[in-house]
Design an enzyme around this catalytic site. Sequence first.
Site, PDB file in Angstrom:
ATOM      1  N   ASP A 144       0.878  -1.226  -0.010  1.00  0.00           N
ATOM      2  CA  ASP A 144      -0.038   0.009  -0.240  1.00  0.00           C
ATOM      3  C   ASP A 144       0.812   1.158   0.021  1.00  0.00           C
ATOM      4  OD1 ASP A 144      -2.253  -1.445   0.245  1.00  0.00           O
ATOM      5  OD2 ASP A 144      -2.446  -1.156   2.299  1.00  0.00           O
TER       6      ASP A 144
ATOM      7  N   ARG B 109      -0.610  -0.109  -8.611  1.00  0.00           N
ATOM      8  CA  ARG B 109      -1.953   0.176  -8.542  1.00  0.00           C
ATOM      9  C   ARG B 109      -2.138   1.437  -8.230  1.00  0.00           C
ATOM     10  NH1 ARG B 109      -3.551  -0.696  -2.387  1.00  0.00           N
ATOM     11  NH2 ARG B 109      -3.620  -2.768  -2.964  1.00  0.00           N
TER      12      ARG B 109
ATOM     13  N   LYS C  63      -6.102   7.607  -6.225  1.00  0.00           N
ATOM     14  CA  LYS C  63      -6.165   9.105  -5.770  1.00  0.00           C
ATOM     15  C   LYS C  63      -5.356   9.631  -4.744  1.00  0.00           C
ATOM     16  CE  LYS C  63     -10.626  10.369  -7.963  1.00  0.00           C
ATOM     17  NZ  LYS C  63     -11.778  11.273  -7.760  1.00  0.00           N
TER      18      LYS C  63
ATOM     19  N   THR D 103     -10.113   2.783  -8.287  1.00  0.00           N
ATOM     20  CA  THR D 103     -11.064   3.985  -8.079  1.00  0.00           C
ATOM     21  C   THR D 103     -12.395   3.657  -8.080  1.00  0.00           C
ATOM     22  OG1 THR D 103     -11.639   6.523  -8.723  1.00  0.00           O
ATOM     23  CG2 THR D 103     -10.962   4.616 -10.506  1.00  0.00           C
ATOM     24  N   HIS D 104     -13.438   4.535  -7.439  1.00  0.00           N
ATOM     25  CA  HIS D 104     -14.757   4.238  -7.774  1.00  0.00           C
ATOM     26  C   HIS D 104     -15.209   5.103  -8.475  1.00  0.00           C
ATOM     27  CE1 HIS D 104     -13.431   3.130  -3.436  1.00  0.00           C
ATOM     28  NE2 HIS D 104     -13.848   2.155  -3.958  1.00  0.00           N
TER      29      HIS D 104
ATOM     30  N   ARG E 278     -13.657   5.853   5.773  1.00  0.00           N
ATOM     31  CA  ARG E 278     -14.957   5.547   4.597  1.00  0.00           C
ATOM     32  C   ARG E 278     -15.881   6.311   4.783  1.00  0.00           C
ATOM     33  NH1 ARG E 278     -10.623   3.112   3.491  1.00  0.00           N
ATOM     34  NH2 ARG E 278     -10.599   5.095   2.236  1.00  0.00           N
TER      35      ARG E 278
HETATM   36  P1  FAD Z   1     -13.582   9.857  -5.036  1.00  0.00           P
HETATM   37  O1  FAD Z   1     -13.215  11.259  -5.322  1.00  0.00           O
HETATM   38  O2  FAD Z   1     -13.468   9.640  -3.483  1.00  0.00           O
HETATM   39  O3  FAD Z   1     -15.261   9.914  -5.540  1.00  0.00           O
HETATM   40  C1  FAD Z   1     -15.176  10.092  -7.018  1.00  0.00           C
HETATM   41  C2  FAD Z   1     -16.487   9.677  -7.402  1.00  0.00           C
HETATM   42  O4  FAD Z   1     -16.902   8.049  -7.294  1.00  0.00           O
HETATM   43  C3  FAD Z   1     -17.658  10.156  -6.592  1.00  0.00           C
HETATM   44  O5  FAD Z   1     -18.307  11.422  -7.113  1.00  0.00           O
HETATM   45  C4  FAD Z   1     -18.684   9.069  -6.759  1.00  0.00           C
HETATM   46  O6  FAD Z   1     -19.473   9.202  -8.086  1.00  0.00           O
HETATM   47  C5  FAD Z   1     -17.968   7.756  -6.797  1.00  0.00           C
HETATM   48  N1  FAD Z   1     -17.856   7.146  -5.428  1.00  0.00           N
HETATM   49  C6  FAD Z   1     -16.838   7.291  -4.648  1.00  0.00           C
HETATM   50  N2  FAD Z   1     -17.298   6.523  -3.475  1.00  0.00           N
HETATM   51  C7  FAD Z   1     -18.509   6.115  -3.632  1.00  0.00           C
HETATM   52  C8  FAD Z   1     -19.532   5.517  -2.814  1.00  0.00           C
HETATM   53  N3  FAD Z   1     -19.029   5.171  -1.377  1.00  0.00           N
HETATM   54  N4  FAD Z   1     -20.572   5.122  -3.144  1.00  0.00           N
HETATM   55  C9  FAD Z   1     -20.997   5.557  -4.528  1.00  0.00           C
HETATM   56  N5  FAD Z   1     -20.366   6.252  -5.218  1.00  0.00           N
HETATM   57  C10 FAD Z   1     -18.885   6.458  -5.019  1.00  0.00           C
HETATM   58  N6  FAD Z   1      -5.147   5.204  -0.842  1.00  0.00           N
HETATM   59  C11 FAD Z   1      -3.598   5.313  -0.486  1.00  0.00           C
HETATM   60  O7  FAD Z   1      -3.441   6.492   0.145  1.00  0.00           O
HETATM   61  N7  FAD Z   1      -3.198   4.309  -0.507  1.00  0.00           N
HETATM   62  C12 FAD Z   1      -3.374   3.078  -0.852  1.00  0.00           C
HETATM   63  O8  FAD Z   1      -2.712   2.182  -0.935  1.00  0.00           O
HETATM   64  C13 FAD Z   1      -4.854   2.986  -1.382  1.00  0.00           C
HETATM   65  N8  FAD Z   1      -5.228   1.685  -1.962  1.00  0.00           N
HETATM   66  C14 FAD Z   1      -6.504   1.512  -2.390  1.00  0.00           C
HETATM   67  C15 FAD Z   1      -7.012   0.417  -3.008  1.00  0.00           C
HETATM   68  C16 FAD Z   1      -7.982   0.288  -3.705  1.00  0.00           C
HETATM   69  C17 FAD Z   1      -8.481  -0.759  -4.171  1.00  0.00           C
HETATM   70  C18 FAD Z   1      -9.031   1.634  -3.573  1.00  0.00           C
HETATM   71  C19 FAD Z   1     -10.251   1.797  -4.465  1.00  0.00           C
HETATM   72  C20 FAD Z   1      -8.573   2.735  -3.051  1.00  0.00           C
HETATM   73  C21 FAD Z   1      -7.473   2.833  -2.451  1.00  0.00           C
HETATM   74  N9  FAD Z   1      -6.986   4.001  -1.733  1.00  0.00           N
HETATM   75  C22 FAD Z   1      -5.515   4.016  -1.471  1.00  0.00           C
HETATM   76  C23 FAD Z   1      -7.962   5.255  -1.364  1.00  0.00           C
HETATM   77  C24 FAD Z   1      -7.876   6.029  -2.296  1.00  0.00           C
HETATM   78  O9  FAD Z   1      -6.762   6.902  -2.682  1.00  0.00           O
HETATM   79  C25 FAD Z   1      -9.028   7.047  -2.363  1.00  0.00           C
HETATM   80  O10 FAD Z   1      -9.081   7.775  -1.209  1.00  0.00           O
HETATM   81  C26 FAD Z   1     -10.314   6.592  -2.455  1.00  0.00           C
HETATM   82  O11 FAD Z   1     -10.352   5.423  -3.310  1.00  0.00           O
HETATM   83  C27 FAD Z   1     -11.333   7.496  -2.541  1.00  0.00           C
HETATM   84  O12 FAD Z   1     -11.164   7.715  -4.084  1.00  0.00           O
HETATM   85  P2  FAD Z   1     -12.005   7.586  -5.350  1.00  0.00           P
HETATM   86  O13 FAD Z   1     -11.189   7.428  -6.467  1.00  0.00           O
HETATM   87  O14 FAD Z   1     -12.850   6.510  -5.359  1.00  0.00           O
HETATM   88  O15 FAD Z   1     -12.621   8.959  -5.742  1.00  0.00           O
END
Ligand code: FAD
Length: 303
Positions: free
Chosen positions: A132, A182, A185, A224-225, A287
């Site tokens: 990570d 990986r 954001k 990402t989501h 979360r």
């Molecule tokens: P966001 O900017 O949070 O969301 C963008 C859009 O996605 C939203 O507007 C919405 O449309 C959709 N969305 C987001 N969340 C939801 C929800 N709960 N329900 C419905 N729609 C939603 N971070 C680290 O610093 N280090 C790591 O090693 C790390 N590993 C990760 C591994 C995985 C598999 C994932 C998915 C994330 C990881 N992260 C890690 C976290 C990441 O950095 C973000 O903080 C987190 O994923 C939120 O960013 P996002 O890309 O989903 O976009």
Amino acid sequence: MLRSLFLAAAGSSRLERLAESVPVSKGIARRFVAGEDDTEALRVSRELADDGLGVTLAHLSADTETAEQAAAVRDGYVAVLGRLRDAGLTPAAEVSAKLSALGLRIDEKTAYENAHAVCAAAAEAGTTVTIDAEDHGTTDATIETVLELRRDFPRTGVALQAHLRRTEGDCRELSAAGSRVRLCKGAYAEPESVAFQSALDVDKSFVRCLNILMSGEGYPMVATHDPRLIAIAEDRARWFDRSTGEYEFQLLYGVRPEEQARLAAGGHTVRVYLPYGDQWYGYLMRRIAERPVGMAKVVTSRK
Ligand code: FAD
């Protein structure tokens, strides 16, 4: 406002003790956390694998300050990897680990040796480890350690954070053949000197990094989501002629499960980041802080 409230709650040890006295299975935590022990982690991994999803299991442990604590985290990963193998869940399931949990706060050597032992157990079980990304103060040590680990375990993955200004360069360095990267954001609050601050700048950086990884020779893991970024990643995969087994999507357990199913049904490789362990409180609050309004409704509407 709600976001900072939940982030403040994430740091409260009193609330943490109170919340963790309630089993995961009884609260909102069960939506985002597999459970408190290996057995629960295996049970949920099996359910996800049966749905055609890959898994990366992440152990939620207390802050590691001593060599003994780091060794306990290492031994926990080694044990769960053995159980995944025995249950026939590898290679569908791999593990994700934080170097700080494996001893980075003690010194790099301790973290490297423990991570090496986890990678060896993963190789023995026929699967992989992804390291990570943590706060920017650890990025150099993380990349150096992963490059070192890859001498013995070439498929060791590393997470990079698009919000850091340095990450485009890191993507270039890490886009060599076989390199599992990986791209996320970034979840840590970082100063402007090292990180983009606006959501738009982070998204633009994500796309630039994606272009480098998708056009490179490594194996991009798009974490990402964000629907727009997922659509762009699908697009880039087509542009750069990558077939569905040459990259993967990664999403967190409990977040947009319908999108996980949609991507998998479309033939994409999808891996779910699945946290487990009794120290789940801080993870859950982070979360909730990401989507405070929607989650507050869920929390208050549950019995
Ligand atoms: P966001 O900017 O949070 O969301 C963008 C859009 O996605 C939203 O507007 C919405 O449309 C959709 N969305 C987001 N969340 C939801 C929800 N709960 N329900 C419905 N729609 C939603 N971070 C680290 O610093 N280090 C790591 O090693 C790390 N590993 C990760 C591994 C995985 C598999 C994932 C998915 C994330 C990881 N992260 C890690 C976290 C990441 O950095 C973000 O903080 C987190 O994923 C939120 O960013 P996002 O890309 O989903 O976009």
